[in-house]
Design a protein around this motif. Structure first.
Motif, PDB file in Angstrom:
ATOM      1  N   VAL A 162      16.558  40.037 -27.826  1.00  0.00           N
ATOM      2  CA  VAL A 162      16.086  41.306 -27.317  1.00  0.00           C
ATOM      3  C   VAL A 162      15.273  41.456 -26.325  1.00  0.00           C
ATOM      4  CG1 VAL A 162      15.444  43.563 -28.454  1.00  0.00           C
ATOM      5  CG2 VAL A 162      16.809  41.879 -29.931  1.00  0.00           C
ATOM      6  N   GLY A 163      15.685  42.234 -25.175  1.00  0.00           N
ATOM      7  CA  GLY A 163      14.908  42.562 -24.197  1.00  0.00           C
ATOM      8  C   GLY A 163      14.927  41.661 -22.987  1.00  0.00           C
ATOM      9  N   PHE A 164      15.620  40.505 -23.229  1.00  0.00           N
ATOM     10  CA  PHE A 164      15.727  39.620 -21.897  1.00  0.00           C
ATOM     11  C   PHE A 164      17.167  39.493 -21.542  1.00  0.00           C
ATOM     12  CE2 PHE A 164      11.820  38.221 -24.419  1.00  0.00           C
ATOM     13  CZ  PHE A 164      11.108  37.375 -23.350  1.00  0.00           C
ATOM     14  N   PHE A 165      17.244  39.445 -20.217  1.00  0.00           N
ATOM     15  CA  PHE A 165      18.556  39.590 -19.560  1.00  0.00           C
ATOM     16  C   PHE A 165      18.903  38.563 -18.585  1.00  0.00           C
ATOM     17  CE2 PHE A 165      17.207  43.701 -21.207  1.00  0.00           C
ATOM     18  CZ  PHE A 165      18.214  44.224 -21.814  1.00  0.00           C
ATOM     19  N   SER A 166      20.096  38.202 -18.458  1.00  0.00           N
ATOM     20  CA  SER A 166      20.378  37.240 -17.534  1.00  0.00           C
ATOM     21  C   SER A 166      21.455  38.007 -16.672  1.00  0.00           C
ATOM     22  CB  SER A 166      20.882  35.896 -17.961  1.00  0.00           C
ATOM     23  OG  SER A 166      21.598  35.145 -16.717  1.00  0.00           O
ATOM     24  N   ALA A 167      21.573  38.305 -15.391  1.00  0.00           N
ATOM     25  CA  ALA A 167      22.657  39.069 -14.600  1.00  0.00           C
ATOM     26  C   ALA A 167      22.973  38.723 -13.247  1.00  0.00           C
ATOM     27  CB  ALA A 167      21.932  40.555 -14.512  1.00  0.00           C
ATOM     28  N   THR A 168      23.938  39.124 -12.544  1.00  0.00           N
ATOM     29  CA  THR A 168      24.090  38.790 -11.139  1.00  0.00           C
ATOM     30  C   THR A 168      23.734  40.294 -10.485  1.00  0.00           C
ATOM     31  OG1 THR A 168      26.518  39.488 -11.442  1.00  0.00           O
ATOM     32  CG2 THR A 168      25.648  37.162 -11.621  1.00  0.00           C
ATOM     33  N   VAL A 169      23.726  40.379  -9.308  1.00  0.00           N
ATOM     34  CA  VAL A 169      23.525  41.539  -8.606  1.00  0.00           C
ATOM     35  C   VAL A 169      24.341  41.556  -7.085  1.00  0.00           C
ATOM     36  CG1 VAL A 169      21.887  43.414  -7.484  1.00  0.00           C
ATOM     37  CG2 VAL A 169      21.066  41.932  -9.420  1.00  0.00           C
ATOM     38  N   GLN A 170      25.203  42.727  -7.015  1.00  0.00           N
ATOM     39  CA  GLN A 170      25.786  43.056  -5.831  1.00  0.00           C
ATOM     40  C   GLN A 170      25.193  44.116  -5.110  1.00  0.00           C
ATOM     41  OE1 GLN A 170      28.644  40.993  -4.724  1.00  0.00           O
ATOM     42  NE2 GLN A 170      28.834  42.179  -2.987  1.00  0.00           N
ATOM     43  N   ILE A 171      24.785  44.009  -3.953  1.00  0.00           N
ATOM     44  CA  ILE A 171      24.091  45.068  -3.372  1.00  0.00           C
ATOM     45  C   ILE A 171      24.771  45.495  -2.023  1.00  0.00           C
ATOM     46  CG2 ILE A 171      22.480  43.426  -2.272  1.00  0.00           C
ATOM     47  CD1 ILE A 171      20.602  45.879  -1.882  1.00  0.00           C
ATOM     48  N   GLN A 172      25.353  46.707  -1.684  1.00  0.00           N
ATOM     49  CA  GLN A 172      25.905  47.309  -0.695  1.00  0.00           C
ATOM     50  C   GLN A 172      25.457  48.501  -0.205  1.00  0.00           C
ATOM     51  OE1 GLN A 172      30.147  47.648  -2.510  1.00  0.00           O
ATOM     52  NE2 GLN A 172      30.309  45.770  -1.665  1.00  0.00           N
ATOM     53  N   THR A 173      25.336  48.509   1.071  1.00  0.00           N
ATOM     54  CA  THR A 173      24.558  49.387   1.802  1.00  0.00           C
ATOM     55  C   THR A 173      25.702  49.815   2.941  1.00  0.00           C
ATOM     56  OG1 THR A 173      23.081  48.353   3.186  1.00  0.00           O
ATOM     57  CG2 THR A 173      22.337  49.016   0.967  1.00  0.00           C
ATOM     58  N   VAL A 174      25.392  51.155   3.458  1.00  0.00           N
ATOM     59  CA  VAL A 174      26.161  51.812   4.445  1.00  0.00           C
ATOM     60  C   VAL A 174      25.290  52.389   5.400  1.00  0.00           C
ATOM     61  CG1 VAL A 174      28.233  52.125   3.339  1.00  0.00           C
ATOM     62  CG2 VAL A 174      26.614  53.850   3.170  1.00  0.00           C
ATOM     63  N   ARG A 175      26.022  52.686   6.899  1.00  0.00           N
ATOM     64  CA  ARG A 175      24.965  53.042   7.811  1.00  0.00           C
ATOM     65  C   ARG A 175      26.065  54.241   8.513  1.00  0.00           C
ATOM     66  NH1 ARG A 175      25.357  53.006  13.279  1.00  0.00           N
ATOM     67  NH2 ARG A 175      23.086  52.611  14.304  1.00  0.00           N
ATOM     68  N   PRO A 176      25.508  55.225   8.702  1.00  0.00           N
ATOM     69  CA  PRO A 176      26.574  56.408   9.601  1.00  0.00           C
ATOM     70  C   PRO A 176      26.685  55.980  10.688  1.00  0.00           C
ATOM     71  CG  PRO A 176      24.151  57.218   9.540  1.00  0.00           C
ATOM     72  CD  PRO A 176      24.189  55.961   8.542  1.00  0.00           C
ATOM     73  N   VAL A 177      27.876  56.262  11.453  1.00  0.00           N
ATOM     74  CA  VAL A 177      28.273  56.000  12.949  1.00  0.00           C
ATOM     75  C   VAL A 177      28.089  57.180  13.735  1.00  0.00           C
ATOM     76  CG1 VAL A 177      30.228  55.236  14.399  1.00  0.00           C
ATOM     77  CG2 VAL A 177      29.810  53.983  12.203  1.00  0.00           C
ATOM     78  N   PHE A 178      27.375  57.128  14.877  1.00  0.00           N
ATOM     79  CA  PHE A 178      27.216  58.581  15.438  1.00  0.00           C
ATOM     80  C   PHE A 178      28.623  59.159  16.025  1.00  0.00           C
ATOM     81  CE2 PHE A 178      26.644  60.515  19.747  1.00  0.00           C
ATOM     82  CZ  PHE A 178      25.497  61.415  19.329  1.00  0.00           C
ATOM     83  N   GLY A 179      28.565  60.303  15.703  1.00  0.00           N
ATOM     84  CA  GLY A 179      29.746  61.001  16.330  1.00  0.00           C
ATOM     85  C   GLY A 179      31.193  61.014  15.313  1.00  0.00           C
ATOM     86  N   SER A 180      30.853  60.725  14.209  1.00  0.00           N
ATOM     87  CA  SER A 180      31.811  60.661  13.345  1.00  0.00           C
ATOM     88  C   SER A 180      31.367  60.708  11.727  1.00  0.00           C
ATOM     89  CB  SER A 180      32.501  59.292  13.418  1.00  0.00           C
ATOM     90  OG  SER A 180      31.759  58.142  12.605  1.00  0.00           O
ATOM     91  N   ASN A 181      32.338  60.893  11.052  1.00  0.00           N
ATOM     92  CA  ASN A 181      31.955  61.161   9.311  1.00  0.00           C
ATOM     93  C   ASN A 181      31.912  59.582   8.871  1.00  0.00           C
ATOM     94  OD1 ASN A 181      31.633  63.704   9.356  1.00  0.00           O
ATOM     95  ND2 ASN A 181      33.906  64.104   9.481  1.00  0.00           N
TER      96      ASN A 181
END
Length: 303
Positions: A85-104
Motif C-alpha cells: 500500500v502506497g508504493f508504486f512502480s510505473a512507466t511514464v510516457q511524456i509527449q508535448t506539442v508546439r504550435p506552428v506559426f500561421g496554422s492550427n
C-alpha cells in the motif's frame, strides 16, 4: 508566438513584487492502473488530480503566457506494480506539442518513455518541491519533466534558449542521486533514463547540434512552411543533417532517439511536398539516422 526572452527568467528578482505571474504548462495526466493490485481505485483519480495541479498550477518561469499559449502535454503513467500500500512502480510516457506559426497545426516536439519510476503516494499528500534539494521521487520527476518540456520548447523558438531550464533539470538529477530510486544515475547499461537525457541536453557538447536542430527545424522550418516553403524545406533537411552529425559521433544517444521518435511521422509527411532533389538528400540521411523507420522514409519519394 515567440516565447519571452530568457533575460527575464534569469533576472526575475528585479520584477516588482506585486506582479501577477501565470502558469506555463497545460498538461493532461492519464493513469493506467489496470495492473495495480488494489480495490481502492479512487486513489488514482486523486493522484491524477494532484499531479495535474502540481504541473499546471505553479509558475515554473516568469513568462507571462496567456492560457492558449501554455505548453500542451500529455503524461501517461502506467502502474506496473503495487508491491504494498502506497508504493508504486510505473512507466511514464511524456509527449508535448508546439504550435506552428500561421496554422492550427501542433507539432509533436517531445516523445519520451521513462521506463523505471518508483514512488510513494498517499491520499491528500502535499506535493512539495525544492529545486535545491531532494524531497521525494514524485515531485522530483514531475518537476524534472516540467523543466525539460519548457527547455525544449524554448530551444525551438530561440537558439539554445532552454539553457536555464536544462540547468535546473540537471540539478534535480544531481539532488535525486542521493536516493536509491532508479533512473537518476549514470548507469552505463541504461542510457535511456533521466540522467542521460539531462546530460545530453545540458552537459554534452556532442549533442549541441541536436539542440540547434530543434531551432532550425521548428523556427526556420515549420514556422516558414506556409510563407516560404522552399526555404522551410531546406532548413528542415539541414536540421536532419545536424542530427546525423551528432549521431556519427555518439550513435543512438537518447536525445537523438527522442528527436526522431517525435518527428519521424511528421518528417515523412511534410517532405513529400519538397522538391525531389531535397527529398532524395533527406531520405539518404534519414535511413542512416533512423533505419528502423526506413519504410516510412522511402515513402517520401513516392509522394
Amino acid at each position: 508566438m515567440v516565447r519571452p526572452v530568457i533575460f527575464f527568467i534569469l533576472f526575475s528578482f528585479f520584477l516588482a513584487p506585486h506582479q501577477v505571474l501565470s502558469q506555463q504548462l497545460n498538461f493532461t495526466v492519464t493513469i493506467n492502473s489496470e495492473r495495480a493490485k488494489t480495490q481502492d481505485t479512487d486513489i488514482f483519480e486523486k493522484m491524477k488530480s494532484a499531479f495535474e495541479q502540481f504541473l499546471n498550477g505553479r509558475n515554473w518561469t516568469d513568462a507571462d503566457l496567456k492560457p492558449q499559449e501554455r505548453i500542451k502535454g500529455n503524461l501517461l503513467i502506467t502502474i506496473n506494480d503495487m508491491p504494498q500500500v502506497g508504493f508504486f512502480s510505473a512507466t511514464v510516457q511524456i509527449q508535448t506539442v508546439r504550435p506552428v506559426f500561421g496554422s492550427n497545426y501542433e507539432s509533436l516536439i517531445l516523445n519520451f518513455a521513462d521506463r523505471n519510476w518508483t514512488f510513494e503516494y498517499t491520499e491528500s499528500q502535499p506535493l512539495e518541491f525544492n529545486q535545491f534539494s531532494y524531497l521525494n521521487n514524485i515531485t522530483s520527476l514531475l518537476a524534472y519533466y516540467a523543466y525539460i518540456t519548457i527547455g525544449i520548447d524554448y530551444d525551438s523558438f530561440s537558439p539554445r534558449g532552454g539553457d536555464a531550464f536544462f540547468e535546473i533539470a540537471n540539478n534535480i538529477v544531481a539532488n535525486a542521486q542521493q536516493s536509491s530510486n532508479p533512473g537518476w544515475n549514470q548507469n552505463p547499461s541504461d542510457k535511456r533514463n533521466r540522467y542521460w537525457l539531462a546530460n545530453d541536453l545540458y552537459n554534452s557538447q556532442v549533442m549541441v547540434p541536436v539542440r540547434d536542430a530543434y531551432y532550425l527545424y521548428h523556427r526556420k522550418g515549420l514556422d516558414l512552411l506556409t510563407t516560404k516553403p522552399e526555404e522551410s524545406y531546406e532548413n528542415i533537411v539541414e536540421a536532419i543533417k545536424m542530427i546525423q552529425e551528432a549521431n556519427k559521433v555518439q550513435p543512438n544517444s537518447i536525445l537523438t532517439i527522442s528527436f526522431m521518435d517525435a518527428k519521424s511521422d511528421e518528417i515523412s509527411k511534410i517532405l513529400k511536398g519538397a522538391p525531389m532533389e531535397l527529398k532524395q538528400e533527406a531520405v539518404e540521411v534519414l535511413l542512416k539516422v533512423d533505419p528502423n523507420n526506413a519504410r516510412k522514409y522511402n515513402d517520401i519519394l513516392k509522394g
